[in-house]
Design a protein around this motif. Structure first.
Motif, PDB file in Angstrom:
ATOM      1  N   SER A  34       0.832  -1.198   0.000  1.00  0.00           N
ATOM      2  CA  SER A  34       0.000   0.000   0.000  1.00  0.00           C
ATOM      3  C   SER A  34       0.866   1.248   0.000  1.00  0.00           C
ATOM      4  N   SER A  35       0.363   2.313  -0.610  1.00  0.00           N
ATOM      5  CA  SER A  35       1.076   3.577  -0.634  1.00  0.00           C
ATOM      6  C   SER A  35       0.947   4.274   0.712  1.00  0.00           C
ATOM      7  N   PRO A  36       1.918   5.114   1.080  1.00  0.00           N
ATOM      8  CA  PRO A  36       1.777   5.899   2.309  1.00  0.00           C
ATOM      9  C   PRO A  36       0.518   6.746   2.255  1.00  0.00           C
ATOM     10  N   ALA A  37       0.003   7.082   3.441  1.00  0.00           N
ATOM     11  CA  ALA A  37      -1.257   7.824   3.522  1.00  0.00           C
ATOM     12  C   ALA A  37      -1.199   9.136   2.752  1.00  0.00           C
ATOM     13  N   GLY A  38      -0.073   9.839   2.824  1.00  0.00           N
ATOM     14  CA  GLY A  38       0.053  11.106   2.105  1.00  0.00           C
ATOM     15  C   GLY A  38      -0.026  10.927   0.608  1.00  0.00           C
ATOM     16  N   ASP A  39       0.591   9.871   0.103  1.00  0.00           N
ATOM     17  CA  ASP A  39       0.549   9.605  -1.332  1.00  0.00           C
ATOM     18  C   ASP A  39      -0.872   9.250  -1.771  1.00  0.00           C
ATOM     19  N   VAL A  40      -1.598   8.508  -0.939  1.00  0.00           N
ATOM     20  CA  VAL A  40      -2.974   8.139  -1.265  1.00  0.00           C
ATOM     21  C   VAL A  40      -3.841   9.386  -1.353  1.00  0.00           C
ATOM     22  N   ALA A  41      -3.739  10.268  -0.365  1.00  0.00           N
ATOM     23  CA  ALA A  41      -4.528  11.492  -0.370  1.00  0.00           C
ATOM     24  C   ALA A  41      -4.212  12.349  -1.588  1.00  0.00           C
ATOM     25  N   THR A  42      -2.936  12.415  -1.950  1.00  0.00           N
ATOM     26  CA  THR A  42      -2.532  13.192  -3.124  1.00  0.00           C
ATOM     27  C   THR A  42      -3.110  12.591  -4.391  1.00  0.00           C
ATOM     28  N   ALA A  43      -3.087  11.264  -4.480  1.00  0.00           N
ATOM     29  CA  ALA A  43      -3.634  10.588  -5.657  1.00  0.00           C
ATOM     30  C   ALA A  43      -5.130  10.863  -5.807  1.00  0.00           C
ATOM     31  N   TRP A  44      -5.851  10.848  -4.703  1.00  0.00           N
ATOM     32  CA  TRP A  44      -7.289  11.115  -4.753  1.00  0.00           C
ATOM     33  C   TRP A  44      -7.559  12.556  -5.185  1.00  0.00           C
ATOM     34  N   GLN A  45      -6.834  13.491  -4.608  1.00  0.00           N
ATOM     35  CA  GLN A  45      -7.073  14.896  -4.934  1.00  0.00           C
ATOM     36  C   GLN A  45      -6.687  15.232  -6.375  1.00  0.00           C
ATOM     37  N   ALA A  46      -5.809  14.437  -6.976  1.00  0.00           N
ATOM     38  CA  ALA A  46      -5.391  14.686  -8.358  1.00  0.00           C
ATOM     39  C   ALA A  46      -6.450  14.258  -9.369  1.00  0.00           C
ATOM     40  N   LEU A  47      -7.408  13.440  -8.960  1.00  0.00           N
ATOM     41  CA  LEU A  47      -8.463  13.014  -9.875  1.00  0.00           C
ATOM     42  C   LEU A  47      -9.356  14.202 -10.218  1.00  0.00           C
ATOM     43  N   PRO A  48      -9.794  14.316 -11.474  1.00  0.00           N
ATOM     44  CA  PRO A  48     -10.697  15.418 -11.833  1.00  0.00           C
ATOM     45  C   PRO A  48     -12.009  15.330 -11.073  1.00  0.00           C
ATOM     46  N   ALA A  49     -12.510  16.477 -10.646  1.00  0.00           N
ATOM     47  CA  ALA A  49     -13.733  16.513  -9.850  1.00  0.00           C
ATOM     48  C   ALA A  49     -14.955  16.251 -10.725  1.00  0.00           C
ATOM     49  N   LEU A  50     -15.926  15.567 -10.145  1.00  0.00           N
ATOM     50  CA  LEU A  50     -17.182  15.264 -10.824  1.00  0.00           C
ATOM     51  C   LEU A  50     -18.273  16.163 -10.260  1.00  0.00           C
ATOM     52  N   THR A  51     -18.864  16.980 -11.114  1.00  0.00           N
ATOM     53  CA  THR A  51     -19.964  17.856 -10.723  1.00  0.00           C
ATOM     54  C   THR A  51     -21.269  17.217 -11.172  1.00  0.00           C
ATOM     55  N   LEU A  52     -22.214  17.109 -10.269  1.00  0.00           N
ATOM     56  CA  LEU A  52     -23.462  16.412 -10.557  1.00  0.00           C
ATOM     57  C   LEU A  52     -24.662  17.329 -10.406  1.00  0.00           C
ATOM     58  N   SER A  53     -25.696  17.019 -11.155  1.00  0.00           N
ATOM     59  CA  SER A  53     -26.949  17.769 -11.099  1.00  0.00           C
ATOM     60  C   SER A  53     -27.931  17.052 -10.177  1.00  0.00           C
ATOM     61  N   SER A  54     -28.402  17.744  -9.166  1.00  0.00           N
ATOM     62  CA  SER A  54     -29.375  17.150  -8.250  1.00  0.00           C
ATOM     63  C   SER A  54     -30.632  16.708  -8.985  1.00  0.00           C
TER      64      SER A  54
END
Length: 276
Positions: A34-54
């Motif tokens: 497993s990757s270190p916790a900091g690397d995991v958080a960075t990987a998640w934040q690097a993903l493009p954000a998904l904007t959804l319509s209610s």
């Protein structure tokens, strides 16, 4: 409801030979640290954000998107799923159905958004219904992303997944894939999945699979998951179909249970009348 539950239980009890649902399955995934916790958080934040319509979520019956009383049934399912995966140290859940139009993709999205409302969990929802993908259209995804491309090695996951909030990532497909069963049965697929898990360290990865009785796609992939939820449609799916699917799945993995969907008539003791 009770009659259907009794019929399913009776069909299970009458089986002769073969593996039973809940049988422990052995997986041979590649072991990746497993990757270190900091690397995991960075990987998640690097993903493009998904904007959804209610409005679109409501139109597509994604009741768990906002939560509240409308999502109670999904949240109850979420709790049961979490209890099972924690008790058995499971991390991969496939969702399938005997036939089309049982609501499995809607259920997969609802479960994913319900899990996302628990901030201590990280959830991946990956689309593997490669013949008739629908998650992208249900979510209103306009980006050119393809999880089948990730599986065949032509694309990278980090540019073919979208992040909703801080703890839910979804990868969809723009259209049908060629030779899906062959792709899902490829020898390199376990390494692709292991690499994604090592970088993003999900609590649970949910796979939205093809219906079982229309192709061999789900059976080609079933050995890669820890457990399966089978979605049946009230007044449409037969007990024989459920029994057949449970038999075939139990030979490769653990059948977590059967979700009865599209119930129009519920007894007052259930307290809710949902169709998701």
């Amino acid at each position: 409801m009770e009659k259907i539950q009794s019929a399913i239980a009776k069909a299970r009890a009458e089986r002769v030979g073969g593996s039973q649902p809940g049988t422990t399955a052995l997986r041979t995934d590649a072991v990746v640290a497993s990757s270190p916790a900091g690397d995991v958080a960075t990987a998640w934040q690097a993903l493009p954000a998904l904007t959804l319509s209610s409005r679109q979520m409501e139109r597509n019956r994604i009741v768990a998107f906002r939560g509240g009383s409308a999502a109670t049934g999904v949240d109850m399912l979420r709790t049961r799923v979490l209890q099972q995966i924690r008790a058995n140290n499971w991390h991969r859940l496939a969702i399938t159905s005997p036939s089309a139009a049982c609501g499995k993709s809607t259920l997969a999205l609802n479960l994913a958004f319900s899990l996302a409302r628990q901030p201590d969990l990280r959830t991946l929802l990956l689309e593997l219904d490669l013949r008739r993908p629908s998650l992208g259209s249900m979510l209103g995804v306009s980006r050119d992303i393809s999880f089948s491309g990730v599986l065949d090695g032509t694309r990278q996951f980090e540019s073919n997944a979208m992040r909703y909030g801080d703890n839910l990532a979804i990868s969809t497909n723009p259209g049908p894939s060629r030779n899906p069963a062959e792709l899902l049965n490829s020898l390199h697929v376990p390494d692709v999945l292991a690499d994604i898990e090592a970088r993003y360290d999900p609590t649970l990865t949910i796979f939205d699979m093809s219906p079982m009785l229309v192709s061999d796609d789900t059976m080609a992939f079933a050995g890669q998951v820890d457990c399966v939820l089978l979605v049946a449609a009230a007044e449409a799916t037969t007990i024989k179909e459920i029994d057949q699917c449970e038999r075939e799945l139990a030979a490769q993995t653990n059948v977590m249970g059967v979700v009865l969907n599209k119930c129009r008539y519920m007894g007052p003791e259930y307290g809710y009348d949902y169709d998701y």
